[in-house]
Write a protein that holds these residues in place. Structure first.
Motif, PDB file in Angstrom:
ATOM      1  N   ILE A   1      -8.488  -0.402  -6.622  1.00  0.00           N
ATOM      2  CA  ILE A   1      -7.795   0.869  -6.433  1.00  0.00           C
ATOM      3  C   ILE A   1      -6.326   0.674  -6.061  1.00  0.00           C
ATOM      4  CG2 ILE A   1      -9.913   2.046  -5.740  1.00  0.00           C
ATOM      5  CD1 ILE A   1      -8.975   1.919  -2.849  1.00  0.00           C
ATOM      6  N   VAL A   2      -5.513   1.653  -6.448  1.00  0.00           N
ATOM      7  CA  VAL A   2      -4.152   1.792  -5.938  1.00  0.00           C
ATOM      8  C   VAL A   2      -4.236   2.812  -4.804  1.00  0.00           C
ATOM      9  CG1 VAL A   2      -1.769   2.411  -6.441  1.00  0.00           C
ATOM     10  CG2 VAL A   2      -3.162   1.276  -8.195  1.00  0.00           C
ATOM     11  N   LEU A   3      -4.064   2.332  -3.588  1.00  0.00           N
ATOM     12  CA  LEU A   3      -4.236   3.171  -2.400  1.00  0.00           C
ATOM     13  C   LEU A   3      -2.872   3.683  -1.966  1.00  0.00           C
ATOM     14  CD1 LEU A   3      -6.250   4.226  -0.279  1.00  0.00           C
ATOM     15  CD2 LEU A   3      -5.928   2.074   0.971  1.00  0.00           C
ATOM     16  N   VAL A   4      -2.687   4.995  -2.078  1.00  0.00           N
ATOM     17  CA  VAL A   4      -1.395   5.641  -1.851  1.00  0.00           C
ATOM     18  C   VAL A   4      -1.466   6.459  -0.573  1.00  0.00           C
ATOM     19  CG1 VAL A   4       0.329   7.221  -2.815  1.00  0.00           C
ATOM     20  CG2 VAL A   4      -1.059   5.797  -4.354  1.00  0.00           C
ATOM     21  N   ALA A   5      -0.423   6.376   0.246  1.00  0.00           N
ATOM     22  CA  ALA A   5      -0.398   7.164   1.489  1.00  0.00           C
ATOM     23  C   ALA A   5       0.918   7.894   1.636  1.00  0.00           C
ATOM     24  CB  ALA A   5      -0.616   6.264   2.702  1.00  0.00           C
ATOM     25  N   HIS A   6       0.821   9.072   2.218  1.00  0.00           N
ATOM     26  CA  HIS A   6       1.994   9.865   2.570  1.00  0.00           C
ATOM     27  C   HIS A   6       2.101   9.968   4.078  1.00  0.00           C
ATOM     28  CE1 HIS A   6       3.995  14.070   2.863  1.00  0.00           C
ATOM     29  NE2 HIS A   6       4.930  13.144   2.717  1.00  0.00           N
ATOM     30  N   SER A   7       3.282   9.694   4.619  1.00  0.00           N
ATOM     31  CA  SER A   7       3.622   9.974   6.005  1.00  0.00           C
ATOM     32  C   SER A   7       2.634   9.312   6.981  1.00  0.00           C
ATOM     33  CB  SER A   7       3.694  11.498   6.191  1.00  0.00           C
ATOM     34  OG  SER A   7       4.355  11.851   7.370  1.00  0.00           O
ATOM     35  N   PHE A   8       1.987  10.104   7.843  1.00  0.00           N
ATOM     36  CA  PHE A   8       0.998   9.574   8.781  1.00  0.00           C
ATOM     37  C   PHE A   8      -0.061   8.729   8.084  1.00  0.00           C
ATOM     38  CE2 PHE A   8      -3.402  11.137   9.304  1.00  0.00           C
ATOM     39  CZ  PHE A   8      -3.842  10.322  10.354  1.00  0.00           C
ATOM     40  N   GLY A   9      -0.384   9.082   6.839  1.00  0.00           N
ATOM     41  CA  GLY A   9      -1.399   8.354   6.097  1.00  0.00           C
ATOM     42  C   GLY A   9      -1.109   6.871   5.967  1.00  0.00           C
ATOM     43  N   GLY A  10       0.159   6.481   6.081  1.00  0.00           N
ATOM     44  CA  GLY A  10       0.482   5.066   6.032  1.00  0.00           C
ATOM     45  C   GLY A  10      -0.197   4.276   7.131  1.00  0.00           C
ATOM     46  N   SER A  11      -0.314   4.894   8.308  1.00  0.00           N
ATOM     47  CA  SER A  11      -0.985   4.211   9.416  1.00  0.00           C
ATOM     48  C   SER A  11      -2.474   4.052   9.146  1.00  0.00           C
ATOM     49  CB  SER A  11      -0.762   4.982  10.727  1.00  0.00           C
ATOM     50  OG  SER A  11      -1.471   6.216  10.736  1.00  0.00           O
ATOM     51  N   ILE A  12      -3.031   4.940   8.326  1.00  0.00           N
ATOM     52  CA  ILE A  12      -4.440   4.856   7.948  1.00  0.00           C
ATOM     53  C   ILE A  12      -4.655   3.744   6.928  1.00  0.00           C
ATOM     54  CG2 ILE A  12      -6.337   6.053   6.790  1.00  0.00           C
ATOM     55  CD1 ILE A  12      -5.936   7.217   9.520  1.00  0.00           C
ATOM     56  N   ILE A  13      -3.846   3.701   5.864  1.00  0.00           N
ATOM     57  CA  ILE A  13      -4.159   2.753   4.789  1.00  0.00           C
ATOM     58  C   ILE A  13      -3.905   1.312   5.197  1.00  0.00           C
ATOM     59  CG2 ILE A  13      -3.783   4.507   3.022  1.00  0.00           C
ATOM     60  CD1 ILE A  13      -1.266   2.868   2.162  1.00  0.00           C
ATOM     61  N   SER A  14      -3.026   1.073   6.146  1.00  0.00           N
ATOM     62  CA  SER A  14      -2.846  -0.300   6.615  1.00  0.00           C
ATOM     63  C   SER A  14      -4.134  -0.830   7.240  1.00  0.00           C
ATOM     64  CB  SER A  14      -1.694  -0.375   7.616  1.00  0.00           C
ATOM     65  OG  SER A  14      -0.457  -0.099   7.005  1.00  0.00           O
TER      66      SER A  14
ATOM     67  N   LEU B   1      -1.031  -1.340  -2.499  1.00  0.00           N
ATOM     68  CA  LEU B   1      -0.771  -0.321  -1.483  1.00  0.00           C
ATOM     69  C   LEU B   1       0.576   0.336  -1.777  1.00  0.00           C
ATOM     70  CD1 LEU B   1      -1.744  -2.418   1.668  1.00  0.00           C
ATOM     71  CD2 LEU B   1      -3.039  -0.480   0.760  1.00  0.00           C
ATOM     72  N   VAL B   2       0.601   1.669  -1.740  1.00  0.00           N
ATOM     73  CA  VAL B   2       1.837   2.422  -1.970  1.00  0.00           C
ATOM     74  C   VAL B   2       2.077   3.327  -0.773  1.00  0.00           C
ATOM     75  CG1 VAL B   2       3.041   4.089  -3.416  1.00  0.00           C
ATOM     76  CG2 VAL B   2       1.554   2.368  -4.481  1.00  0.00           C
ATOM     77  N   TYR B   3       3.224   3.168  -0.143  1.00  0.00           N
ATOM     78  CA  TYR B   3       3.616   3.972   1.018  1.00  0.00           C
ATOM     79  C   TYR B   3       4.721   4.929   0.576  1.00  0.00           C
ATOM     80  CZ  TYR B   3       1.132   0.474   3.818  1.00  0.00           C
ATOM     81  OH  TYR B   3       0.181  -0.357   4.351  1.00  0.00           O
ATOM     82  N   TRP B   4       4.379   6.224   0.468  1.00  0.00           N
ATOM     83  CA  TRP B   4       5.399   7.220   0.102  1.00  0.00           C
ATOM     84  C   TRP B   4       5.914   7.866   1.391  1.00  0.00           C
ATOM     85  CZ3 TRP B   4       3.584  12.752  -0.834  1.00  0.00           C
ATOM     86  CH2 TRP B   4       4.692  13.618  -0.853  1.00  0.00           C
ATOM     87  N   ASN B   5       7.161   7.542   1.737  1.00  0.00           N
ATOM     88  CA  ASN B   5       7.746   8.025   2.983  1.00  0.00           C
ATOM     89  C   ASN B   5       6.675   8.041   4.078  1.00  0.00           C
ATOM     90  OD1 ASN B   5       9.614   9.202   0.763  1.00  0.00           O
ATOM     91  ND2 ASN B   5      10.815   9.295   2.632  1.00  0.00           N
ATOM     92  N   ALA B   6       6.123   6.871   4.281  1.00  0.00           N
ATOM     93  CA  ALA B   6       4.968   6.719   5.156  1.00  0.00           C
ATOM     94  C   ALA B   6       5.261   5.717   6.266  1.00  0.00           C
ATOM     95  CB  ALA B   6       3.753   6.266   4.348  1.00  0.00           C
ATOM     96  N   PHE B   7       4.527   5.858   7.355  1.00  0.00           N
ATOM     97  CA  PHE B   7       4.661   4.964   8.498  1.00  0.00           C
ATOM     98  C   PHE B   7       4.011   3.616   8.198  1.00  0.00           C
ATOM     99  CE2 PHE B   7       4.941   9.192  10.399  1.00  0.00           C
ATOM    100  CZ  PHE B   7       6.049   9.041  11.230  1.00  0.00           C
ATOM    101  N   VAL B   8       4.735   2.561   8.506  1.00  0.00           N
ATOM    102  CA  VAL B   8       4.212   1.197   8.444  1.00  0.00           C
ATOM    103  C   VAL B   8       4.258   0.667   9.869  1.00  0.00           C
ATOM    104  CG1 VAL B   8       4.448  -1.109   7.465  1.00  0.00           C
ATOM    105  CG2 VAL B   8       5.078   0.903   6.088  1.00  0.00           C
ATOM    106  N   LEU B   9       3.107   0.602  10.513  1.00  0.00           N
ATOM    107  CA  LEU B   9       3.053   0.239  11.927  1.00  0.00           C
ATOM    108  C   LEU B   9       2.886  -1.266  12.102  1.00  0.00           C
ATOM    109  CD1 LEU B   9       0.760   3.047  13.394  1.00  0.00           C
ATOM    110  CD2 LEU B   9       3.247   3.047  13.088  1.00  0.00           C
ATOM    111  N   LYS B  10       3.288  -1.733  13.271  1.00  0.00           N
ATOM    112  CA  LYS B  10       2.977  -3.082  13.725  1.00  0.00           C
ATOM    113  C   LYS B  10       1.786  -3.016  14.663  1.00  0.00           C
ATOM    114  CE  LYS B  10       7.792  -4.638  13.415  1.00  0.00           C
ATOM    115  NZ  LYS B  10       8.967  -5.148  14.163  1.00  0.00           N
ATOM    116  N   ASP B  11       1.148  -4.158  14.874  1.00  0.00           N
ATOM    117  CA  ASP B  11      -0.039  -4.226  15.719  1.00  0.00           C
ATOM    118  C   ASP B  11       0.221  -3.581  17.080  1.00  0.00           C
ATOM    119  OD1 ASP B  11      -2.551  -4.987  16.740  1.00  0.00           O
ATOM    120  OD2 ASP B  11      -1.723  -6.869  17.530  1.00  0.00           O
TER     121      ASP B  11
END
Length: 247
Positions: free
Chosen positions: A74-87, A100-110
């Motif tokens: 799958i190509v797993l795409v996330a928007h905004s808050f969803g970035g924290s989910i797909i990571s 993984l595709v982050y569309w204006n999405a959060f990329v969190l650190k541990d």
């Protein structure tokens, strides 16, 4: 991009899966399989108790959806808050993910939360809203939606789409997210940046390049539009998602 990719689109805060419908339609017309699951606690008609969920519940709901539907490659795409989910989803089922595709999405650190990487003024506003509501959910004030989230749409579109939003379980934004293996995953990544998106304000809190840098090395795709270009230009967003998701 060849036909036949499988896209799983994960929505942002105050959204649910059905709001992807115009984007999903364009992707399907282009020949792709599309899934738009709703993160736990985000159903439009959810009862107050059903929104008493945390970030881990949201992750589990997407992992369960992928497994239940026997999705793979799958190509797993996330928007905004969803970035924290797909990571976190990527840590759970890396073997099922093509990109993984982050569309204006959060990329969190541990150990970070979405609130940790948001402007203090946002957090103060959300704290006050959650306290006033008393159900540990937050809603966006309309003027924030109009000016910061969907400034590229006309007033009628802004009003209509604001009425489609759901309350956001606040723990989704404040829970610390454990990301112990994300940096070691060999999954290709893309950051898709809508250039007129000021939901995160210009400067130190801007989406780009802040979060793209956290994914490096990654593909970067730019497009015009606001944080809610899914409503103001869904066909254009679908085209860019295809570009972002290709091999």
């Amino acid at each position: 991009m060849e036909r036949g990719y499988t896209f799983v689109l994960v929505h942002g805060a105050w959204h649910y899966g059905d709001l992807w419908a115009p984007v999903a339609e364009s992707l399907r017309i282009a020949g792709h399989e599309v899934h738009t699951p709703t993160v736990a606690g985000h159903a439009y008609n959810a009862q107050p108790g059903e929104r008493d969920v945390g970030h881990a519940d949201g992750v589990a709901s997407i992992v369960e959806y992928i497994r239940r539907n026997e999705l793979k490659n799958i190509v797993l795409v996330a928007h905004s808050f969803g970035g924290s989910i797909i990571s976190r989803v990527a840590e759970e089922v890396p073997e099922l993910i093509r990109r993984l595709v982050y569309w204006n999405a959060f990329v969190l650190k541990d150990g970070e939360s979405v609130a940790d990487v948001s402007p203090p003024t946002y957090n103060l506003m959300m704290d006050a809203i959650a306290e006033e509501r008393g159900d540990n959910c937050v809603v966006l004030p309309y003027q924030v939606w109009r000016d910061s989230f969907i400034g590229d749409a006309d007033e009628a579109t802004a009003r209509h789409t604001y009425g489609l939003l759901c309350p956001e379980p606040y723990r989704m934004l404040t829970d610390k997210v454990p990301l112990k293996s994300f940096d070691k995953l060999q999954i290709p990544k893309t950051y898709l940046n809508a250039q007129a998106d000021v939901a995160m304000p210009p400067g130190q809190y801007a989406w780009f390049p802040r979060f793209a840098e956290r994914l490096f090395p990654c593909r970067v795709v730019h497009m015009s539009g606001s944080h809610q270009v899914m409503f103001s230009n869904p066909a254009g967003l679908a085209e860019k998602i295809i570009q972002a998701g290709r091999d």
